[in-house]
Motif scaffolding. Structure first.
Motif, PDB file in Angstrom:
ATOM      1  N   GLU A  82       0.789  -1.213   0.000  1.00  0.00           N
ATOM      2  CA  GLU A  82       0.000   0.000   0.000  1.00  0.00           C
ATOM      3  C   GLU A  82       0.829   1.274   0.000  1.00  0.00           C
ATOM      4  O   GLU A  82       0.610   2.168  -0.813  1.00  0.00           O
ATOM      5  CB  GLU A  82      -0.939   0.051   1.226  1.00  0.00           C
ATOM      6  CG  GLU A  82      -1.892  -1.087   1.336  1.00  0.00           C
ATOM      7  CD  GLU A  82      -1.372  -2.221   2.201  1.00  0.00           C
ATOM      8  OE1 GLU A  82      -0.133  -2.366   2.338  1.00  0.00           O
ATOM      9  OE2 GLU A  82      -2.203  -2.971   2.729  1.00  0.00           O
ATOM     10  N   TYR A  83       1.782   1.352   0.915  1.00  0.00           N
ATOM     11  CA  TYR A  83       2.494   2.599   1.105  1.00  0.00           C
ATOM     12  C   TYR A  83       3.345   2.976  -0.109  1.00  0.00           C
ATOM     13  O   TYR A  83       3.308   4.117  -0.573  1.00  0.00           O
ATOM     14  CB  TYR A  83       3.356   2.534   2.374  1.00  0.00           C
ATOM     15  CG  TYR A  83       3.993   3.855   2.708  1.00  0.00           C
ATOM     16  CD1 TYR A  83       3.211   4.928   3.150  1.00  0.00           C
ATOM     17  CD2 TYR A  83       5.355   4.051   2.568  1.00  0.00           C
ATOM     18  CE1 TYR A  83       3.794   6.153   3.443  1.00  0.00           C
ATOM     19  CE2 TYR A  83       5.941   5.273   2.858  1.00  0.00           C
ATOM     20  CZ  TYR A  83       5.153   6.319   3.295  1.00  0.00           C
ATOM     21  OH  TYR A  83       5.724   7.529   3.570  1.00  0.00           O
ATOM     22  N   CYS A 118      -7.995  -8.414  -0.994  1.00  0.00           N
ATOM     23  CA  CYS A 118      -7.670  -7.641   0.205  1.00  0.00           C
ATOM     24  C   CYS A 118      -6.581  -6.604  -0.096  1.00  0.00           C
ATOM     25  O   CYS A 118      -6.607  -5.484   0.407  1.00  0.00           O
ATOM     26  CB  CYS A 118      -7.233  -8.573   1.327  1.00  0.00           C
ATOM     27  SG  CYS A 118      -7.176  -7.775   2.929  1.00  0.00           S
ATOM     28  N   PHE A 121      -8.167  -3.649  -1.627  1.00  0.00           N
ATOM     29  CA  PHE A 121      -8.822  -2.821  -0.599  1.00  0.00           C
ATOM     30  C   PHE A 121      -7.784  -1.954   0.114  1.00  0.00           C
ATOM     31  O   PHE A 121      -7.989  -0.767   0.328  1.00  0.00           O
ATOM     32  CB  PHE A 121      -9.539  -3.688   0.443  1.00  0.00           C
ATOM     33  CG  PHE A 121     -10.730  -4.443  -0.074  1.00  0.00           C
ATOM     34  CD1 PHE A 121     -11.520  -3.946  -1.101  1.00  0.00           C
ATOM     35  CD2 PHE A 121     -11.071  -5.662   0.472  1.00  0.00           C
ATOM     36  CE1 PHE A 121     -12.621  -4.643  -1.568  1.00  0.00           C
ATOM     37  CE2 PHE A 121     -12.171  -6.373   0.022  1.00  0.00           C
ATOM     38  CZ  PHE A 121     -12.948  -5.863  -1.005  1.00  0.00           C
ATOM     39  N   GLY A 122      -6.659  -2.579   0.493  1.00  0.00           N
ATOM     40  CA  GLY A 122      -5.620  -1.855   1.229  1.00  0.00           C
ATOM     41  C   GLY A 122      -4.997  -0.728   0.421  1.00  0.00           C
ATOM     42  O   GLY A 122      -4.826   0.391   0.909  1.00  0.00           O
ATOM     43  N   SER A 124      -6.284   0.764  -2.279  1.00  0.00           N
ATOM     44  CA  SER A 124      -7.271   1.803  -2.588  1.00  0.00           C
ATOM     45  C   SER A 124      -7.502   2.705  -1.380  1.00  0.00           C
ATOM     46  O   SER A 124      -7.641   3.923  -1.525  1.00  0.00           O
ATOM     47  CB  SER A 124      -8.588   1.199  -3.081  1.00  0.00           C
ATOM     48  OG  SER A 124      -9.207   0.425  -2.081  1.00  0.00           O
ATOM     49  N   ARG A 125      -7.495   2.131  -0.196  1.00  0.00           N
ATOM     50  CA  ARG A 125      -7.663   2.956   1.010  1.00  0.00           C
ATOM     51  C   ARG A 125      -6.469   3.892   1.201  1.00  0.00           C
ATOM     52  O   ARG A 125      -6.630   5.055   1.564  1.00  0.00           O
ATOM     53  CB  ARG A 125      -7.840   2.055   2.249  1.00  0.00           C
ATOM     54  CG  ARG A 125      -8.081   2.829   3.507  1.00  0.00           C
ATOM     55  CD  ARG A 125      -9.407   3.576   3.431  1.00  0.00           C
ATOM     56  NE  ARG A 125      -9.554   4.421   4.600  1.00  0.00           N
ATOM     57  CZ  ARG A 125      -9.811   5.715   4.552  1.00  0.00           C
ATOM     58  NH1 ARG A 125      -9.993   6.320   3.394  1.00  0.00           N
ATOM     59  NH2 ARG A 125      -9.914   6.413   5.646  1.00  0.00           N
ATOM     60  N   GLN A 126      -5.280   3.392   0.949  1.00  0.00           N
ATOM     61  CA  GLN A 126      -4.090   4.233   1.088  1.00  0.00           C
ATOM     62  C   GLN A 126      -4.095   5.348   0.037  1.00  0.00           C
ATOM     63  O   GLN A 126      -3.730   6.485   0.340  1.00  0.00           O
ATOM     64  CB  GLN A 126      -2.816   3.390   0.964  1.00  0.00           C
ATOM     65  CG  GLN A 126      -1.569   4.086   1.397  1.00  0.00           C
ATOM     66  CD  GLN A 126      -1.543   4.367   2.898  1.00  0.00           C
ATOM     67  OE1 GLN A 126      -2.287   3.806   3.679  1.00  0.00           O
ATOM     68  NE2 GLN A 126      -0.685   5.258   3.306  1.00  0.00           N
ATOM     69  N   GLN A 128      -6.728   6.740  -1.145  1.00  0.00           N
ATOM     70  CA  GLN A 128      -7.697   7.719  -0.637  1.00  0.00           C
ATOM     71  C   GLN A 128      -7.069   8.594   0.442  1.00  0.00           C
ATOM     72  O   GLN A 128      -7.287   9.806   0.467  1.00  0.00           O
ATOM     73  CB  GLN A 128      -8.928   7.006  -0.075  1.00  0.00           C
ATOM     74  CG  GLN A 128      -9.796   6.398  -1.134  1.00  0.00           C
ATOM     75  CD  GLN A 128     -10.924   5.563  -0.553  1.00  0.00           C
ATOM     76  OE1 GLN A 128     -10.864   5.111   0.584  1.00  0.00           O
ATOM     77  NE2 GLN A 128     -11.963   5.350  -1.347  1.00  0.00           N
ATOM     78  N   ARG A 129      -6.304   7.999   1.329  1.00  0.00           N
ATOM     79  CA  ARG A 129      -5.638   8.776   2.391  1.00  0.00           C
ATOM     80  C   ARG A 129      -4.678   9.813   1.814  1.00  0.00           C
ATOM     81  O   ARG A 129      -4.493  10.872   2.383  1.00  0.00           O
ATOM     82  CB  ARG A 129      -4.875   7.850   3.330  1.00  0.00           C
ATOM     83  CG  ARG A 129      -5.746   7.069   4.259  1.00  0.00           C
ATOM     84  CD  ARG A 129      -4.922   6.252   5.257  1.00  0.00           C
ATOM     85  NE  ARG A 129      -5.794   5.482   6.097  1.00  0.00           N
ATOM     86  CZ  ARG A 129      -5.825   4.156   6.143  1.00  0.00           C
ATOM     87  NH1 ARG A 129      -4.980   3.444   5.407  1.00  0.00           N
ATOM     88  NH2 ARG A 129      -6.668   3.539   6.933  1.00  0.00           N
ATOM     89  N   HIS A 131      -5.171  11.240  -0.997  1.00  0.00           N
ATOM     90  CA  HIS A 131      -6.002  12.076  -1.885  1.00  0.00           C
ATOM     91  C   HIS A 131      -5.624  11.881  -3.354  1.00  0.00           C
ATOM     92  O   HIS A 131      -5.493  12.839  -4.112  1.00  0.00           O
ATOM     93  CB  HIS A 131      -5.920  13.553  -1.495  1.00  0.00           C
ATOM     94  CG  HIS A 131      -6.282  13.792  -0.073  1.00  0.00           C
ATOM     95  ND1 HIS A 131      -7.580  13.724   0.378  1.00  0.00           N
ATOM     96  CD2 HIS A 131      -5.511  14.064   1.005  1.00  0.00           C
ATOM     97  CE1 HIS A 131      -7.596  13.947   1.680  1.00  0.00           C
ATOM     98  NE2 HIS A 131      -6.349  14.153   2.086  1.00  0.00           N
TER      99      HIS A 131
END
Length: 181
Positions: A82-83, A118, A121-122, A124-126, A128-129, A131
């Motif tokens: 993610e990162y 999963c 999901f991870g 895509s959430r990162q 979003q964080r 932006h």
């Protein structure tokens, strides 16, 4: 689809099968070639040709800039990191596409080769964080119509973003006073 270059950065996470991630990255590479998508690969960055390490992020970023890519495709060979994906996407400021193959069920011992869903999901959430806007292709096989049509849409949008970026609009003059329509 050869009008625009896409940065191809397949991902993996070390807790899942690296050979399986390489397998899916290679299947995806072959499918991109079949579809005529022009892409810049990262096979020269590390032995696996996968994106998973912060140390490789700058090399990938430099290569993508040098090759003038206009979008980034993160296929998730098993999970994803993610990162580093979010950092690369933020630094590049380009359209981003996510996709992962449909996961198989665990083997008879309960071992899973990957967890692409999963990972999506991870990541895509990162994103979003950070932006970072992104699009995705639902989990499917690379041979599915959903994959090819989703990729074609991404290339089209990337081309539009490229053409609109830096566009200047000039005002020729003021509206005349009696302008009523």
């Amino acid at each position: 689809m050869k009008s625009i270059k896409i940065g191809f950065a397949p991902t993996r996470r070390s807790i899942f099968s690296a050979p399986d991630a390489v397998k899916y990255a290679n299947l995806t590479r072959e499918r991109l070639k079949e579809l005529g998508v022009e892409f810049v690969d990262i096979t020269d960055i590390n032995e696996e040709g996968l994106f998973y390490d912060e140390a490789d992020r700058e090399k990938i970023q430099e290569k993508f800039r040098r090759e003038n890519v206009k979008g980034i495709f993160f296929p998730h060979g098993n999970f994803g990191t993610e990162y580093v994906c979010a950092r690369l996407a933020k630094e590049m400021g380009l359209p981003v596409l996510l996709w992962g193959p449909r996961d198989e069920r665990p083997d008879e011992n309960g071992v899973r080769l990957r967890d692409s869903q999963c990972g999506l999901f991870g990541v895509s959430r990162q994103l979003q964080r950070f932006h970072i806007p992104f699009s995705y292709i639902e989990t499917c096989a690379v041979e599915d119509e959903i994959f090819s049509s989703g990729l074609a849409r991404f290339v089209s949008v990337t081309c539009m973003v490229k053409n609109l970026r830096g566009m200047r609009i000039a005002q020729v003059g003021m509206r005349p006073k009696p302008f009523c329509s």
